[in-house]
Design a protein around this motif. Structure first.
Motif, mmCIF file in Angstrom:
data_model
loop_
_atom_site.group_PDB
_atom_site.id
_atom_site.type_symbol
_atom_site.label_atom_id
_atom_site.label_comp_id
_atom_site.label_asym_id
_atom_site.label_seq_id
_atom_site.Cartn_x
_atom_site.Cartn_y
_atom_site.Cartn_z
ATOM 1 N N SER A 1 42.670 -14.086 -35.062
ATOM 2 C CA SER A 1 43.268 -15.337 -35.534
ATOM 3 C C SER A 1 44.358 -15.768 -34.570
ATOM 4 O O SER A 1 45.007 -14.947 -33.927
ATOM 5 N N ASP A 2 44.537 -17.067 -34.494
ATOM 6 C CA ASP A 2 45.497 -17.657 -33.587
ATOM 7 C C ASP A 2 46.919 -17.288 -34.000
ATOM 8 O O ASP A 2 47.306 -17.450 -35.146
ATOM 9 N N LYS A 3 47.717 -16.816 -33.040
ATOM 10 C CA LYS A 3 49.066 -16.355 -33.384
ATOM 11 C C LYS A 3 49.963 -17.500 -33.817
ATOM 12 O O LYS A 3 50.842 -17.336 -34.646
ATOM 13 N N GLU A 4 49.766 -18.675 -33.238
ATOM 14 C CA GLU A 4 50.645 -19.807 -33.548
ATOM 15 C C GLU A 4 50.462 -20.248 -34.988
ATOM 16 O O GLU A 4 51.408 -20.452 -35.719
ATOM 17 N N SER A 5 49.198 -20.442 -35.372
ATOM 18 C CA SER A 5 48.954 -21.001 -36.700
ATOM 19 C C SER A 5 48.742 -19.924 -37.750
ATOM 20 O O SER A 5 48.682 -20.212 -38.927
ATOM 21 N N GLY A 6 48.644 -18.680 -37.311
ATOM 22 C CA GLY A 6 48.349 -17.610 -38.264
ATOM 23 C C GLY A 6 49.588 -17.174 -39.015
ATOM 24 O O GLY A 6 50.635 -17.810 -38.982
ATOM 25 N N HIS A 7 49.442 -16.046 -39.695
ATOM 26 C CA HIS A 7 50.558 -15.536 -40.474
ATOM 27 C C HIS A 7 51.639 -14.971 -39.578
ATOM 28 O O HIS A 7 51.378 -14.556 -38.453
ATOM 29 N N LYS A 8 52.848 -14.947 -40.137
ATOM 30 C CA LYS A 8 53.963 -14.457 -39.342
ATOM 31 C C LYS A 8 54.387 -13.070 -39.761
ATOM 32 O O LYS A 8 55.135 -12.399 -39.068
ATOM 33 N N LYS A 9 53.959 -12.660 -40.948
ATOM 34 C CA LYS A 9 54.345 -11.325 -41.420
ATOM 35 C C LYS A 9 53.106 -10.620 -41.964
ATOM 36 O O LYS A 9 52.024 -11.186 -42.016
ATOM 37 N N SER B 1 53.166 -17.345 -47.634
ATOM 38 C CA SER B 1 52.102 -18.337 -47.572
ATOM 39 C C SER B 1 50.758 -17.654 -47.707
ATOM 40 O O SER B 1 50.632 -16.443 -47.541
ATOM 41 N N ALA B 2 49.754 -18.445 -48.004
ATOM 42 C CA ALA B 2 48.386 -17.957 -48.006
ATOM 43 C C ALA B 2 47.588 -18.941 -47.173
ATOM 44 O O ALA B 2 47.887 -20.137 -47.167
ATOM 45 N N LYS B 3 46.573 -18.421 -46.462
ATOM 46 C CA LYS B 3 45.821 -19.311 -45.577
ATOM 47 C C LYS B 3 44.335 -19.146 -45.822
ATOM 48 O O LYS B 3 43.855 -18.039 -46.082
ATOM 49 N N LEU B 4 43.644 -20.253 -45.717
ATOM 50 C CA LEU B 4 42.201 -20.268 -45.933
ATOM 51 C C LEU B 4 41.526 -20.381 -44.576
ATOM 52 O O LEU B 4 41.873 -21.242 -43.771
ATOM 53 N N TRP B 5 40.557 -19.518 -44.295
ATOM 54 C CA TRP B 5 39.918 -19.468 -42.983
ATOM 55 C C TRP B 5 38.410 -19.602 -43.127
ATOM 56 O O TRP B 5 37.830 -19.176 -44.112
ATOM 57 N N LYS C 1 43.160 -24.237 -44.464
ATOM 58 C CA LYS C 1 44.241 -24.713 -45.338
ATOM 59 C C LYS C 1 45.366 -23.692 -45.368
ATOM 60 O O LYS C 1 45.149 -22.509 -45.105
ATOM 61 N N THR C 2 46.531 -24.180 -45.745
ATOM 62 C CA THR C 2 47.679 -23.283 -45.932
ATOM 63 C C THR C 2 48.350 -23.618 -47.257
ATOM 64 O O THR C 2 48.499 -24.790 -47.601
ATOM 65 N N TYR C 3 48.717 -22.606 -48.010
ATOM 66 C CA TYR C 3 49.380 -22.811 -49.298
ATOM 67 C C TYR C 3 50.737 -22.123 -49.230
ATOM 68 O O TYR C 3 50.816 -20.943 -48.890
ATOM 69 N N HIS D 1 34.070 -18.842 -46.586
ATOM 70 C CA HIS D 1 35.479 -18.891 -46.216
ATOM 71 C C HIS D 1 36.210 -17.784 -46.966
ATOM 72 O O HIS D 1 35.685 -17.211 -47.930
ATOM 73 N N PHE D 2 37.392 -17.470 -46.487
ATOM 74 C CA PHE D 2 38.159 -16.442 -47.176
ATOM 75 C C PHE D 2 39.634 -16.789 -47.118
ATOM 76 O O PHE D 2 40.088 -17.610 -46.322
ATOM 77 N N LEU D 3 40.375 -16.153 -48.008
ATOM 78 C CA LEU D 3 41.784 -16.473 -48.199
ATOM 79 C C LEU D 3 42.617 -15.234 -47.888
ATOM 80 O O LEU D 3 42.270 -14.135 -48.317
ATOM 81 N N SER D 4 43.682 -15.417 -47.133
ATOM 82 C CA SER D 4 44.549 -14.282 -46.841
ATOM 83 C C SER D 4 45.944 -14.590 -47.352
ATOM 84 O O SER D 4 46.415 -15.721 -47.245
ATOM 85 N N GLY D 5 46.591 -13.579 -47.920
ATOM 86 C CA GLY D 5 47.945 -13.786 -48.432
ATOM 87 C C GLY D 5 48.903 -12.884 -47.676
ATOM 88 O O GLY D 5 48.558 -11.755 -47.339
#
Lengths: 290, 326
Positions: free
Chosen positions: B184-192, B214-218, B227-229, B205-209
Motif C-alpha cells: 500500500s502507498d505510504k502517503e495515502s495509507g495508514h500512519k500507525k 481511521s479505517a480505509k477501504l481498499w 475510501k477513508t473513514y 474490497h476490504f477494510l483495514s482499521g
C-alpha cells in the motif's frame, strides 16, 4: 429423643397449630403463562434459612426473538450437546442476559446542519398556517407565532439575538466596554468572569433546553422530577404545576437542563417511560426545536 | 434494540467470528478458552479447553465442523466444533496472531509474532480432511514485514495473501511463490499500526482499521485506496455489513477521564458509517471498555461486539435500521 432432621428446625409437631398440621407441605408451583405483553409469573413456595415458608414470585418478560430461518444443518446444531465448561449449565444460568436498557443506533446530531434548519423552517411555517384564521405574531420576538406581545417570554429584551454564537460575543463586548469606559468602577454583574452574562440570556438559554413532562401522577413533586431527570445531565430548574385547592399535581411539569444534548437524551429515554403507574410523555417545551 | 449480553469470558475479548450459516458465534479472549454461542439467543454451546495462553484469533470452516484457533502459547489448534476435542496442534516458535481458512478449507494462513530472534512470519499449512494424515509442515513461509503482522487473509480464489500489521503497510503476496506483489502507498495509507482487516462478502474490497483513528477501504486486486473513514478514537476492530453498504468501526482507548461515577458509563460505542458517503450514520453504545472485536452475521440482520470488559454484546437490528437514509 430422635429429632427428625428432615424437618426444618423451627417446625416441631407440638408447636403446630391445629389447623395447620400440613404446614410442612408446600403449595405447588404456579405458572401464570405469558400474557399479551409477554409477562410470565412463576410463583414458588420454599422454606428459607430460618424455616419460614416464603413465596417467591418471579416475573419475567418473554420476548419473541428475531425470527431466524435456520438451515437444516443449523437446526441439527441446535440440538448438539453442551461441551467444555458449558456441560454443567442449566437454562437459567446468568451467562447470557438480555440488556435491560434499550440501546438505539444513535444518529449523530449536528444542530447547524442544513437539513435540520430546513425541516424546522418547514415546521414553523406549517404551524403558522395551521394556527387557524388568526396568526399570532409577537412584536417582541417576531419569529414565534404562538403568543401575543404581552405574553412574550422574552419581554425584557428589545429583540432576541438569533444564535448562541452571537450572544457570548455581544455580552463580551458589553463587559469590555464598561470596564474600559467607566475606568475605576465596574459593577459586579459586568465584571470579567461574572457568572451571569445577563439574567435574561441565562434564562432564555435554559428555556431553549426546557422539557415538558405530561401525564404525571398526582403525587409527583419537584424532587421526584429532579431525581428522574438528573441522570441525563445538570438540571437548573424543575417545576411541577400544582392545583392550589387540592395540593396535588396537575399532571404536568417542566424540567430545564443546562445542556441541550442532555435534554434531547432525556426526551429520547423517558418519553413513554412508566413512572408511578402512568406512562410519561416527554417532549420539548416549545413546539419548534431550533 | 435490546442487545444480549454474554459474559462467558473473564478477560478482554480479542476476536469474534460467525460461521457461514450464521447460527454460531465463536469468541476468543485472553482467558485461554474460546467459546461458541448460538447466534440467535446468545446461549452458550460450549468451550474449547486446551490452550495455555491468550487466544488471539480463530476461524471456522465453511461446513462448521472444524475450528482453528491461534494463541499466545505458540500453538495453533484444530478442533472438532461439535465435541470440543482437539484434533491437531501446530507448534510455532512464537505466538500466533491470525488464522484463516482458505476457500475450500484445505489450506490455512497463520501469522506469528516476532519473538526473540525470530521475525514475524506468514505460514501456509495444509489442512487434511482426515486428522490422521495431518502434518506439521508448512507449504510456504513468508518473512519480511517488520513488526507484528496483526492480520493475514486469503485473497480471491486463494491466489493471494493480504497482510497488515504494525508497520502500517498492507502487502499482497502471491500464495504459491511467496513473492511480494503489491504494497500500500505510504502517503495515502495508514500512519500507525493496522489492528484489523475484514473482507467484503464478495471479496472485491476490504477494510483495514488502524490506531491512527481511521479505517480505509481498499480494492483487493489493485490495492488502490477507495475510501477513508475517520473517528476520534483508535480503531481496534472493523466489520462490513454483508447486506447494506455499512461499515462499523470499534475501538477506543481506555480514557483515564472515565470515572466510575460517570453516569454515562457504557459509552464506548461501535460507530456505523455509510460505506460510500463516508459519513457517520450512528453509534451503538454500551460497552464499558474499548471494543476489541466486531463481527456481522452473514445474513446482515445482527452483529456482535466484544470489548475489553469481557462482554460480548449481540445486537439484532430493529426494522428501522434497514431504512436508514442520510
Amino acid at each position: 429423643m430422635a429429632i427428625d432432621k428432615n424437618e426444618p428446625s423451627k417446625l416441631r409437631w407440638g408447636e403446630l397449630e391445629e389447623d395447620d398440621d400440613l404446614d410442612f407441605l408446600l403449595p405447588p408451583k404456579e405458572v401464570v403463562g405469558p400474557d399479551e405483553n409477554g409477562i410470565k409469573k412463576v410463583i414458588e413456595y420454599k422454606f428459607n434459612d430460618e424455616g419460614n415458608k416464603v413465596k417467591i414470585t418471579t416475573t419475567t418478560r418473554v420476548r419473541k426473538l428475531a425470527k431466524a430461518r435456520l438451515s437444516k444443518r443449523a437446526l441439527e446444531r441446535r440440538n448438539w450437546e453442551k461441551f467444555g465448561d458449558a456441560v454443567r449449565e442449566d437454562v437459567g444460568s446468568r451467562l447470557t442476559m438480555v440488556s435491560t436498557e434499550e440501546i438505539l443506533l444513535e444518529r449523530p446530531r449536528a444542530p447547524g446542519t442544513k437539513q435540520e434548519e430546513m425541516k424546522v423552517a418547514g415546521d414553523s411555517l406549517a404551524q403558522l398556517s395551521k394556527g387557524g384564521a388568526v396568526l399570532m405574531v409577537c412584536r417582541t420576538c417576531g419569529k414565534k407565532g404562538d403568543h401575543w406581545t404581552s405574553k412574550c417570554p422574552y419581554k425584557d429584551l428589545a429583540a432576541p439575538v438569533e444564535t448562541f454564537v452571537e450572544k457570548p460575543a455581544a455580552s463580551e463586548a458589553s463587559v469590555a466596554a464598561p470596564g474600559a469606559g467607566k475606568g475605576a468602577y465596574v459593577p459586579p454583574s459586568m465584571r470579567a468572569g461574572a457568572e451571569r452574562t445577563t439574567g435574561s440570556d441565562m434564562r432564555r438559554r435554559n428555556d431553549e433546553n426546557s422539557v415538558r413532562v405530561t401525564n404525571l401522577s398526582e403525587d409527583t413533586r419537584e424532587p421526584d422530577l429532579h431525581e428522574l431527570f438528573r441522570p441525563f445531565g445538570a438540571v437548573t430548574r424543575v417545576y411541577v404545576a400544582m392545583d392550589q385547592k387540592t395540593g396535588t399535581s396537575r399532571g404536568f411539569g417542566f424540567v430545564n437542563f443546562v445542556n441541550r444534548e442532555d435534554a434531547q437524551r432525556a426526551i429520547n429515554k423517558l418519553n413513554g417511560y412508566g413512572y408511578d403507574n402512568l406512562i410519561l410523555r416527554v417532549e420539548w417545551a416549545t413546539p419548534r426545536t431550533n | 434494540m435490546r442487545p444480549i449480553l454474554m459474559k462467558g469470558h473473564e478477560r478482554p475479548l480479542t476476536f469474534l467470528k460467525y460461521n457461514r450459516d450464521g447460527d454460531l458465534l465463536f469468541s476468543c479472549a485472553k482467558d485461554h478458552t474460546p467459546t461458541v454461542w448460538f447466534a440467535d439467543n446468545g446461549e452458550r454451546l460450549g468451550t474449547y479447553r486446551g490452550h495455555n495462553g491468550a487466544v488471539w484469533t480463530c476461524d471456522v470452516s465453511r461446513d462448521s465442523t472444524r475450528l482453528l484457533t491461534g494463541s499466545a502459547d505458540q500453538t495453533v489448534k484444530l478442533w472438532n466444533v461439535q465435541t470440543g476435542t482437539q484434533l491437531y496442534t501446530f507448534n510455532f516458535g512464537s505466538p500466533a496472531r491470525s488464522v484463516e481458512f482458505a476457500i475450500g478449507d484445505k489450506l490455512a494462513v497463520i501469522t506469528t509474532d516476532p519473538f526473540m530472534d525470530l521475525t514475524s512470519a506468514i505460514h501456509v499449512k495444509r489442512i487434511a480432511k482426515d486428522q490422521t494424515e495431518q502434518t506439521e509442515e508448512s507449504l510456504l513461509v513468508i518473512k519480511g514485514p517488520q513488526g507484528r503482522i496483526n492480520r493475514a487473509v486469503w485473497g480471491p480464489l486463494n491466489r493471494t495473501i493480504i497482510s497488515a500489521g504494525e508497520d502500517a503497510v498492507i502487502r499482497i503476496w502471491d500464495s504459491e511463490t511467496g513473492k511480494l506483489l503489491r504494497e500500500s502507498d505510504k502517503e495515502s495509507g495508514h500512519k500507525k499500526t493496522i489492528t484489523s482487516l475484514t473482507k467484503a462478502a464478495d471479496g472485491s474490497h476490504f477494510l483495514s482499521g488502524s490506531l491512527d483513528k481511521s479505517a480505509k477501504l481498499w480494492d483487493t486486486r489493485t490495492l488502490t485506496l477507495i475510501k477513508t473513514y475517520g473517528t476520534e478514537r483508535p480503531v481496534n476492530a472493523v466489520a462490513m455489513s454483508p447486506l447494506l453498504d455499512h461499515v462499523v468501526l470499534g475501538g477506543g482507548q481506555d480514557a483515564s477521564a472515565v470515572t466510575t461515577t460517570d453516569h454515562r458509563a457504557g459509552k464506548f460505542e461501535a460507530k456505523f458509517y455509510d460505506k460510500i458517503l463516508q459519513e457517520e450514520i450512528g453509534g451503538v453504545k454500551g460497552h464499558f471498555g474499548p471494543i476489541n472485536a466486531l463481527a456481522f452475521n452473514p445474513d446482515g440482520k445482527s452483529f456482535s461486539s466484544g470489548g475489553e470488559d469481557g462482554y460480548v454484546r449481540l445486537h439484532h437490528f430493529d426494522p428501522d435500521y434497514f431504512n436508514i437514509k442520510i
